[in-house]
Design a protein around this motif. Structure first.
Motif, PDB file in Angstrom:
ATOM      1  N   ALA A  40      16.696  44.870  37.615  1.00 28.04           N
ATOM      2  CA  ALA A  40      15.770  44.306  38.614  1.00 28.04           C
ATOM      3  C   ALA A  40      14.595  43.593  37.951  1.00 28.04           C
ATOM      4  O   ALA A  40      13.553  43.389  38.577  1.00 28.04           O
ATOM      5  CB  ALA A  40      15.265  45.371  39.584  1.00 28.04           C
ATOM      6  N   ALA A  41      14.770  43.183  36.695  1.00 25.23           N
ATOM      7  CA  ALA A  41      13.686  42.484  35.997  1.00 25.23           C
ATOM      8  C   ALA A  41      13.286  41.204  36.723  1.00 25.23           C
ATOM      9  O   ALA A  41      12.091  40.886  36.815  1.00 25.23           O
ATOM     10  CB  ALA A  41      14.104  42.176  34.562  1.00 25.23           C
ATOM     11  N   SER A  42      14.263  40.466  37.241  1.00 30.29           N
ATOM     12  CA  SER A  42      13.944  39.202  37.919  1.00 30.29           C
ATOM     13  C   SER A  42      13.141  39.447  39.189  1.00 30.29           C
ATOM     14  O   SER A  42      12.168  38.727  39.478  1.00 30.29           O
ATOM     15  CB  SER A  42      15.236  38.441  38.231  1.00 30.29           C
ATOM     16  OG  SER A  42      15.919  38.104  37.051  1.00 30.29           O
ATOM     17  N   PHE A  43      13.544  40.436  39.976  1.00 35.08           N
ATOM     18  CA  PHE A  43      12.806  40.817  41.181  1.00 35.08           C
ATOM     19  C   PHE A  43      11.382  41.209  40.786  1.00 35.08           C
ATOM     20  O   PHE A  43      10.387  40.696  41.337  1.00 35.08           O
ATOM     21  CB  PHE A  43      13.545  41.979  41.856  1.00 35.08           C
ATOM     22  CG  PHE A  43      12.960  42.460  43.173  1.00 35.08           C
ATOM     23  CD1 PHE A  43      11.690  42.131  43.596  1.00 35.08           C
ATOM     24  CD2 PHE A  43      13.716  43.287  43.998  1.00 35.08           C
ATOM     25  CE1 PHE A  43      11.169  42.601  44.797  1.00 35.08           C
ATOM     26  CE2 PHE A  43      13.217  43.759  45.202  1.00 35.08           C
ATOM     27  CZ  PHE A  43      11.935  43.416  45.596  1.00 35.08           C
ATOM     28  N   LYS A  44      11.254  42.097  39.819  1.00 38.88           N
ATOM     29  CA  LYS A  44       9.938  42.579  39.401  1.00 38.88           C
ATOM     30  C   LYS A  44       9.099  41.464  38.781  1.00 38.88           C
ATOM     31  O   LYS A  44       7.879  41.434  38.952  1.00 38.88           O
ATOM     32  CB  LYS A  44      10.093  43.757  38.438  1.00 38.88           C
ATOM     33  CG  LYS A  44      10.635  45.020  39.131  1.00 38.88           C
ATOM     34  CD  LYS A  44      10.736  46.209  38.206  1.00 38.88           C
ATOM     35  CE  LYS A  44      11.954  46.163  37.327  1.00 38.88           C
ATOM     36  NZ  LYS A  44      12.158  47.431  36.576  1.00 38.88           N
ATOM     37  N   ASN A  45       9.736  40.535  38.076  1.00 40.19           N
ATOM     38  CA  ASN A  45       9.000  39.409  37.495  1.00 40.19           C
ATOM     39  C   ASN A  45       8.416  38.499  38.573  1.00 40.19           C
ATOM     40  O   ASN A  45       7.348  37.896  38.376  1.00 40.19           O
ATOM     41  CB  ASN A  45       9.900  38.603  36.567  1.00 40.19           C
ATOM     42  CG  ASN A  45      10.202  39.326  35.272  1.00 40.19           C
ATOM     43  OD1 ASN A  45       9.527  40.303  34.916  1.00 40.19           O
ATOM     44  ND2 ASN A  45      11.213  38.870  34.545  1.00 40.19           N
ATOM     45  N   ASN A  46       9.114  38.356  39.697  1.00 40.45           N
ATOM     46  CA  ASN A  46       8.544  37.584  40.809  1.00 40.45           C
ATOM     47  C   ASN A  46       7.209  38.176  41.245  1.00 40.45           C
ATOM     48  O   ASN A  46       6.236  37.456  41.480  1.00 40.45           O
ATOM     49  CB  ASN A  46       9.509  37.567  42.001  1.00 40.45           C
ATOM     50  CG  ASN A  46      10.665  36.602  41.830  1.00 40.45           C
ATOM     51  OD1 ASN A  46      10.607  35.682  41.030  1.00 40.45           O
ATOM     52  ND2 ASN A  46      11.721  36.811  42.592  1.00 40.45           N
ATOM     53  N   VAL A 241      20.815  37.662  41.430  1.00 38.87           N
ATOM     54  CA  VAL A 241      22.000  37.035  40.835  1.00 38.87           C
ATOM     55  C   VAL A 241      21.994  37.012  39.308  1.00 38.87           C
ATOM     56  O   VAL A 241      23.054  37.015  38.685  1.00 38.87           O
ATOM     57  CB  VAL A 241      22.193  35.596  41.361  1.00 38.87           C
ATOM     58  CG1 VAL A 241      22.535  35.609  42.842  1.00 38.87           C
ATOM     59  CG2 VAL A 241      20.960  34.728  41.108  1.00 38.87           C
ATOM     60  N   LEU A 242      20.817  36.963  38.687  1.00 35.62           N
ATOM     61  CA  LEU A 242      20.728  36.931  37.227  1.00 35.62           C
ATOM     62  C   LEU A 242      19.541  37.772  36.788  1.00 35.62           C
ATOM     63  O   LEU A 242      18.404  37.519  37.196  1.00 35.62           O
ATOM     64  CB  LEU A 242      20.569  35.491  36.720  1.00 35.62           C
ATOM     65  CG  LEU A 242      20.402  35.317  35.202  1.00 35.62           C
ATOM     66  CD1 LEU A 242      21.663  35.776  34.465  1.00 35.62           C
ATOM     67  CD2 LEU A 242      20.081  33.860  34.861  1.00 35.62           C
ATOM     68  N   ASP A 243      19.806  38.770  35.984  1.00 39.20           N
ATOM     69  CA  ASP A 243      18.743  39.619  35.466  1.00 39.20           C
ATOM     70  C   ASP A 243      17.931  38.848  34.422  1.00 39.20           C
ATOM     71  O   ASP A 243      18.443  37.946  33.766  1.00 39.20           O
ATOM     72  CB  ASP A 243      19.373  40.864  34.827  1.00 39.20           C
ATOM     73  CG  ASP A 243      18.504  42.110  34.961  1.00 39.20           C
ATOM     74  OD1 ASP A 243      17.354  41.976  35.426  1.00 39.20           O
ATOM     75  OD2 ASP A 243      18.973  43.204  34.590  1.00 39.20           O
ATOM     76  N   HIS A 244      16.658  39.208  34.290  1.00 40.57           N
ATOM     77  CA  HIS A 244      15.783  38.714  33.216  1.00 40.57           C
ATOM     78  C   HIS A 244      15.369  37.255  33.347  1.00 40.57           C
ATOM     79  O   HIS A 244      15.096  36.609  32.332  1.00 40.57           O
ATOM     80  CB  HIS A 244      16.432  38.953  31.845  1.00 40.57           C
ATOM     81  CG  HIS A 244      16.895  40.355  31.640  1.00 40.57           C
ATOM     82  ND1 HIS A 244      16.015  41.425  31.588  1.00 40.57           N
ATOM     83  CD2 HIS A 244      18.144  40.871  31.527  1.00 40.57           C
ATOM     84  CE1 HIS A 244      16.707  42.545  31.428  1.00 40.57           C
ATOM     85  NE2 HIS A 244      18.005  42.245  31.397  1.00 40.57           N
ATOM     86  N   THR A 245      15.302  36.724  34.557  1.00 39.82           N
ATOM     87  CA  THR A 245      14.713  35.400  34.730  1.00 39.82           C
ATOM     88  C   THR A 245      13.198  35.554  34.877  1.00 39.82           C
ATOM     89  O   THR A 245      12.706  36.624  35.241  1.00 39.82           O
ATOM     90  CB  THR A 245      15.254  34.678  35.984  1.00 39.82           C
ATOM     91  OG1 THR A 245      14.732  35.313  37.149  1.00 39.82           O
ATOM     92  CG2 THR A 245      16.765  34.671  36.005  1.00 39.82           C
ATOM     93  N   PRO A 246      12.442  34.498  34.608  1.00 34.67           N
ATOM     94  CA  PRO A 246      10.997  34.568  34.868  1.00 34.67           C
ATOM     95  C   PRO A 246      10.740  34.600  36.369  1.00 34.67           C
ATOM     96  O   PRO A 246      11.614  34.276  37.179  1.00 34.67           O
ATOM     97  CB  PRO A 246      10.458  33.279  34.240  1.00 34.67           C
ATOM     98  CG  PRO A 246      11.622  32.346  34.237  1.00 34.67           C
ATOM     99  CD  PRO A 246      12.843  33.204  34.039  1.00 34.67           C
ATOM    100  N   GLY A 247       9.531  34.977  36.734  1.00 35.37           N
ATOM    101  CA  GLY A 247       9.146  34.924  38.130  1.00 35.37           C
ATOM    102  C   GLY A 247       8.955  33.495  38.582  1.00 35.37           C
ATOM    103  O   GLY A 247       8.631  32.606  37.781  1.00 35.37           O
TER     104      GLY A 247
END
Length: 340
Positions: A40-46, A241-247
């Motif tokens: 959930a890194a992408s969610f959390k990064n948002n 859809v993709l883990d570890h994207t920036p927010g």
């Protein structure tokens, strides 16, 4: 909103905890469901990207009644907000509210508050059928989003969407990462610029606008402009859809710098309150799309819940505009962002 959230928490048990702070921490990996993929890194990064944006407070001015209205893609909006396209109540939200009631609440509640509701798409036909029916009910005031299907399904759904009388169509190319669709025997895939150009040409032939959702880099934003898209949505699909994207708030400024004036710029990802709306517009967006909070409001209170959420959001936006000395949406520029 407290009552709406309490009801949603009851109805969405096992699918969404309706946390006091919707930040992706309690629902890690819950896809299907309302969580973020993998860690959930992408969610959390948002969330963290938006939280890192600080505002300049200004009070030596005469702004007391800000004007939150704006015009985007030919729509006159009461505020720079749209409801993001989210469907699949049965497998993402618990199914204790029917798909038809849910999406009607989103589209009708949005219209009642002077904003636009978008509808989603998926494998079960009732998802897009319910969405299209809600748009028809509201006189074409809604935006259907269609996934990047392979084969003839894409054209078939575009034609069905056209019959709703809508003035804009969207494609969430970021849905190409939803492996669950392929597992269900209904594959989606990325689209080449040449393929997109044909789709855009078809939509423009209907005298309608085309929105491309799932842009996270300046080069693809430029490609979207080149193929003729009228708008993009800066989005990582809610981190699903993709883990570890920036927010999205992190990448938005560079994208806006690349394509501002070439097409409309929308953004979603972690927007929860009026201050978040203000931040995203100040970072370069023309308007925002809001997903999970609208879904919670629709499940917890149907149309009344959606209206309550949007009315609360507008009040927060007004307050934030007053406290940053912003009379109109056009005043929401980098001047309101604190650069430490």
């Amino acid at each position: 909103m407290k009552e709406v959230k309490e009801k949603a928490r009851e109805l969405m048990q096992g699918f969404c905890r309706v946390c006091k702070v919707c930040d992706g921490r309690a629902c890690v990996g819950e896809v299907p469901g309302m969580g973020g993929l993998g860690t959930a890194a992408s969610f959390k990064n948002n969330i963290s990207a938006l939280a890192s944006v600080k505002l300049n407070m200004r009070l030596l001015h005469g702004v007391t009644e800000p004007d939150t209205s704006c015009s985007v893609l030919g729509y006159d909006l009461a505020m720079p907000v749209m409801a993001a396209p989210i469907g699949g109540v049965s497998f993402n939200m618990g199914g204790k509210v029917g798909e038809e009631d849910y999406i009607d609440a989103v589209v009708s509640g949005s219209k009642a508050c002077g904003v636009i509701g978008c509808t989603g798409d998926g494998v079960p036909p009732f998802i897009h059928e319910a969405g299209y029916a809600a748009i028809v009910k509201n006189g074409g005031l809604g935006i259907p989003f269609i996934k990047p299907w392979e084969g003839g399904e894409l054209d078939e759904k575009l034609e069905k969407a056209r019959a709703t009388g809508c003035a804009a169509f969207g494609m969430d190319v970021d849905a190409a990462g939803l492996v669950t669709l392929r597992q269900m025997g209904r594959p989606v895939s990325p689209k080449t610029p040449a393929e997109l150009e044909k789709i855009v040409s078809k939509v423009h032939g209907w005298d309608a606008k085309f929105i491309l959702k799932g842009i996270m880099t300046p080069d693809e934003a430029l490609l979207a402009a080149e193929v003729g898209a009228d708008a993009i949505v800066v989005s990582n699909h809610g981190g699903r859809v993709l883990d570890h994207t920036p927010g999205t708030a992190e990448v938005l400024p560079a994208i806006a710098e690349a394509v501002s004036g070439k097409l409309a710029i929308l953004v979603d990802g972690g927007i929860r309150d009026g201050a978040d709306v203000l931040k995203m517009v100040a970072l370069g967006a023309d308007a925002v799309m809001i997903g999970r909070p609208v879904s919670v409001a629709a499940v917890g209170g149907l149309q009344e819940g959606v209206e309550t959420y949007f009315n609360t959001l507008k009040g927060q936006l007004v307050q934030a505009m007053i406290l940053t000395g912003s009379q109109t949406v056009k005043d929401l520029t980098s001047r309101v962002i604190h650069r430490g």
